[in-house]
Design a protein around this motif. Sequence first.
Motif, PDB file in Angstrom:
ATOM      1  N   LEU A 314     -21.691  44.001  90.716  1.00 48.82           N
ATOM      2  CA  LEU A 314     -21.643  44.478  92.158  1.00 48.82           C
ATOM      3  C   LEU A 314     -20.281  44.484  92.733  1.00 48.82           C
ATOM      4  O   LEU A 314     -19.929  44.902  94.003  1.00 48.82           O
ATOM      5  N   GLU A 315     -19.224  43.853  92.075  1.00 46.53           N
ATOM      6  CA  GLU A 315     -18.088  43.589  92.726  1.00 46.53           C
ATOM      7  C   GLU A 315     -17.027  44.710  92.178  1.00 46.53           C
ATOM      8  O   GLU A 315     -15.774  44.704  92.725  1.00 46.53           O
ATOM      9  N   ILE A 316     -17.473  45.742  91.198  1.00 45.64           N
ATOM     10  CA  ILE A 316     -16.305  46.602  90.749  1.00 45.64           C
ATOM     11  C   ILE A 316     -17.024  48.097  90.709  1.00 45.64           C
ATOM     12  O   ILE A 316     -18.293  48.193  90.719  1.00 45.64           O
ATOM     13  N   GLY A 317     -16.130  48.855  90.676  1.00 47.69           N
ATOM     14  CA  GLY A 317     -16.509  50.372  90.504  1.00 47.69           C
ATOM     15  C   GLY A 317     -17.321  51.040  91.786  1.00 47.69           C
ATOM     16  O   GLY A 317     -17.143  50.510  92.808  1.00 47.69           O
ATOM     17  N   ASN A 318     -18.527  51.692  91.213  1.00 47.42           N
ATOM     18  CA  ASN A 318     -19.277  52.282  92.419  1.00 47.42           C
ATOM     19  C   ASN A 318     -19.944  51.255  92.981  1.00 47.42           C
ATOM     20  O   ASN A 318     -20.375  51.518  94.225  1.00 47.42           O
ATOM     21  N   TRP A 319     -20.474  50.175  92.224  1.00 47.25           N
ATOM     22  CA  TRP A 319     -21.284  49.376  93.169  1.00 47.25           C
ATOM     23  C   TRP A 319     -20.480  48.746  94.118  1.00 47.25           C
ATOM     24  O   TRP A 319     -21.047  48.634  95.355  1.00 47.25           O
ATOM     25  N   ALA A 320     -19.289  48.431  94.065  1.00 45.00           N
ATOM     26  CA  ALA A 320     -18.437  47.880  95.065  1.00 45.00           C
ATOM     27  C   ALA A 320     -18.254  48.670  96.143  1.00 45.00           C
ATOM     28  O   ALA A 320     -18.298  48.333  97.488  1.00 45.00           O
ATOM     29  N   ALA A 321     -17.945  49.929  95.938  1.00 42.81           N
ATOM     30  CA  ALA A 321     -17.983  51.020  96.638  1.00 42.81           C
ATOM     31  C   ALA A 321     -19.126  50.880  97.559  1.00 42.81           C
ATOM     32  O   ALA A 321     -19.202  51.352  98.816  1.00 42.81           O
ATOM     33  N   LEU A 322     -20.200  51.178  96.974  1.00 42.44           N
ATOM     34  CA  LEU A 322     -21.506  51.171  97.721  1.00 42.44           C
ATOM     35  C   LEU A 322     -21.630  50.004  98.704  1.00 42.44           C
ATOM     36  O   LEU A 322     -22.156  50.429  99.910  1.00 42.44           O
ATOM     37  N   PHE A 323     -21.367  48.738  98.173  1.00 43.68           N
ATOM     38  CA  PHE A 323     -21.582  47.612  99.296  1.00 43.68           C
ATOM     39  C   PHE A 323     -20.502  47.397 100.210  1.00 43.68           C
ATOM     40  O   PHE A 323     -20.724  46.976 101.207  1.00 43.68           O
ATOM     41  N   ARG A 324     -19.504  48.386 100.153  1.00 45.41           N
ATOM     42  CA  ARG A 324     -18.369  48.097 101.302  1.00 45.41           C
ATOM     43  C   ARG A 324     -18.774  49.246 102.326  1.00 45.41           C
ATOM     44  O   ARG A 324     -18.194  49.217 103.466  1.00 45.41           O
ATOM     45  N   ALA A 325     -19.772  50.380 101.931  1.00 46.73           N
ATOM     46  CA  ALA A 325     -19.893  51.129 103.061  1.00 46.73           C
ATOM     47  C   ALA A 325     -20.567  50.665 104.153  1.00 46.73           C
ATOM     48  O   ALA A 325     -21.543  49.838 103.995  1.00 46.73           O
ATOM     49  N   TRP A 326     -20.586  51.354 105.418  1.00 47.98           N
ATOM     50  CA  TRP A 326     -21.073  50.653 106.548  1.00 47.98           C
ATOM     51  C   TRP A 326     -22.647  50.405 106.661  1.00 47.98           C
ATOM     52  O   TRP A 326     -23.328  49.691 107.123  1.00 47.98           O
ATOM     53  N   PRO A 327     -23.224  51.799 105.851  1.00 46.36           N
ATOM     54  CA  PRO A 327     -24.782  51.694 105.886  1.00 46.36           C
ATOM     55  C   PRO A 327     -25.473  50.314 105.286  1.00 46.36           C
ATOM     56  O   PRO A 327     -26.088  49.421 105.534  1.00 46.36           O
ATOM     57  N   MET A 328     -24.511  49.999 104.107  1.00 47.79           N
ATOM     58  CA  MET A 328     -24.990  48.921 103.283  1.00 47.79           C
ATOM     59  C   MET A 328     -24.546  47.578 103.977  1.00 47.79           C
ATOM     60  O   MET A 328     -25.245  46.554 103.969  1.00 47.79           O
ATOM     61  N   ARG A 329     -23.509  47.536 104.651  1.00 49.22           N
ATOM     62  CA  ARG A 329     -23.149  46.273 105.244  1.00 49.22           C
ATOM     63  C   ARG A 329     -23.946  46.098 106.378  1.00 49.22           C
ATOM     64  O   ARG A 329     -24.237  44.914 106.931  1.00 49.22           O
ATOM     65  N   ALA A 330     -24.592  47.010 107.082  1.00 50.69           N
ATOM     66  CA  ALA A 330     -25.488  47.001 108.026  1.00 50.69           C
ATOM     67  C   ALA A 330     -26.644  46.333 107.629  1.00 50.69           C
ATOM     68  O   ALA A 330     -27.572  45.386 108.100  1.00 50.69           O
ATOM     69  N   ILE A 331     -27.175  46.605 106.304  1.00 47.83           N
ATOM     70  CA  ILE A 331     -28.383  46.102 105.860  1.00 47.83           C
ATOM     71  C   ILE A 331     -28.172  44.782 105.567  1.00 47.83           C
ATOM     72  O   ILE A 331     -29.143  43.951 105.840  1.00 47.83           O
ATOM     73  N   ILE A 332     -27.008  44.374 104.925  1.00 40.81           N
ATOM     74  CA  ILE A 332     -26.585  43.145 104.670  1.00 40.81           C
ATOM     75  C   ILE A 332     -26.845  42.199 105.981  1.00 40.81           C
ATOM     76  O   ILE A 332     -27.066  41.083 105.721  1.00 40.81           O
ATOM     77  N   PHE A 333     -26.278  42.816 106.912  1.00 37.39           N
ATOM     78  CA  PHE A 333     -26.194  42.045 108.176  1.00 37.39           C
ATOM     79  C   PHE A 333     -27.604  41.513 108.605  1.00 37.39           C
ATOM     80  O   PHE A 333     -27.924  40.412 108.874  1.00 37.39           O
TER      81      PHE A 333
END
Length: 412
Positions: A314-333
Amino acid sequence: SGVDLFFVLSGFLIGGLLFQEWKRSGDIDIKRFLIRRGFKIWPSYFVYVFVAIFWHVVAATWGDPLRGLTFILPNLLHLQNYLITPITHTWSLSVEEHFYLVLPFVLVSIGRHQPDWKRALRGWGITVLLIIGGLIILHRILAAVGDSSFFFVETAWITQAFQTPQFPIVWGLQLGLLAALLFFVPLFRSNVRTEFSVVPALAFSVLIFSATMRIGTTANLDSLRISWPFVLFATHLRLDGFAMGLILAWFYAFRPTVLERLARRRSILLMFAFMLLGLVVVLPDGSLMIHTIEPTLFSMAYACLLLALLYAPLEIGNWAALFRAWPMRAIIFVGAYSYTIYLWHITPARLWVAQNLLVSFTDTQRWILLTLLHLGISIFLGWLASRLIEMPLLHVRDRLFPAKARALVEGS
């Protein structure tokens, strides 16, 4: 569906914490575990319950205040999943509480004691006597007050089954069989020196029991005068998800290489998970599958999703880019405050909003706008309750009763 995911995660996270503590210290401090769980669950829960009581008493929506308070009594005893209350959605927290209470005692019994048929038989016998006594008392109380205008009138359609002679017998047999699994399956250990080697077999037995009893109970709803909430809310009929999560937790703690090899088949796991979810979606609405097989299918699907993500980079590559995107950050919130959001997503204010706002719009427009408004209010109230109640008390908990094992997620 969300509740099934919640149960799988609980089985994995709570089981993982207890396994870690055992590996680290050779024992489980049950008192500390229950206190830490209480600090996590109870403050926010009881504040919500008492706010609901205050609102309904002031608004007199339950009639006489003392009579109204009887409707909420099961919430104070964590029996709201068996005796339905006006704040219905809290049933799942009652199931959680029962899981938290039983699991550490089962694991400590397995870990501390060698297989002993006499000890198991004695423990099972005492448990059966407690079950019989509890059901007799409950049956007598509900039979005495079931037709009264003072108590349980609004929930008579739920409690009518409790007043029949045959339903307590069926319920008691189910609980007695579950207790037998918990006491006797651990006796058949493949390796007595590996204390928890029997846990996967025990969890799988409980999973089969829960699904089978749910099917049998659903097939006899009419003859037993049981309403559908009992089938979907009763703790002993909803253990599928906990069992799936506990099996994953055991492999994660004691056989990580096996789990890692399986997790490498990420595409197969995801395909299987979405196939199961899709199967549930296409089942006809109102099908018996909803009350029988569906929770098991959901539990299996979410276990596959959890395993697919458990070892994902989750910390590298496409996974990291996904979790940095604002929709995913909103879900994480939302995920960070999910417990309190879940508590406060059904409030008296929700009913007032639905009855008084946006009345000039068309039905479709009003549904969309009210849904968005309700979503925003729920997230805000959950965030506020977490910041004011949950998080400060978690800090107090961690100072007074620090964890003996590292949590798999923050805030556990």
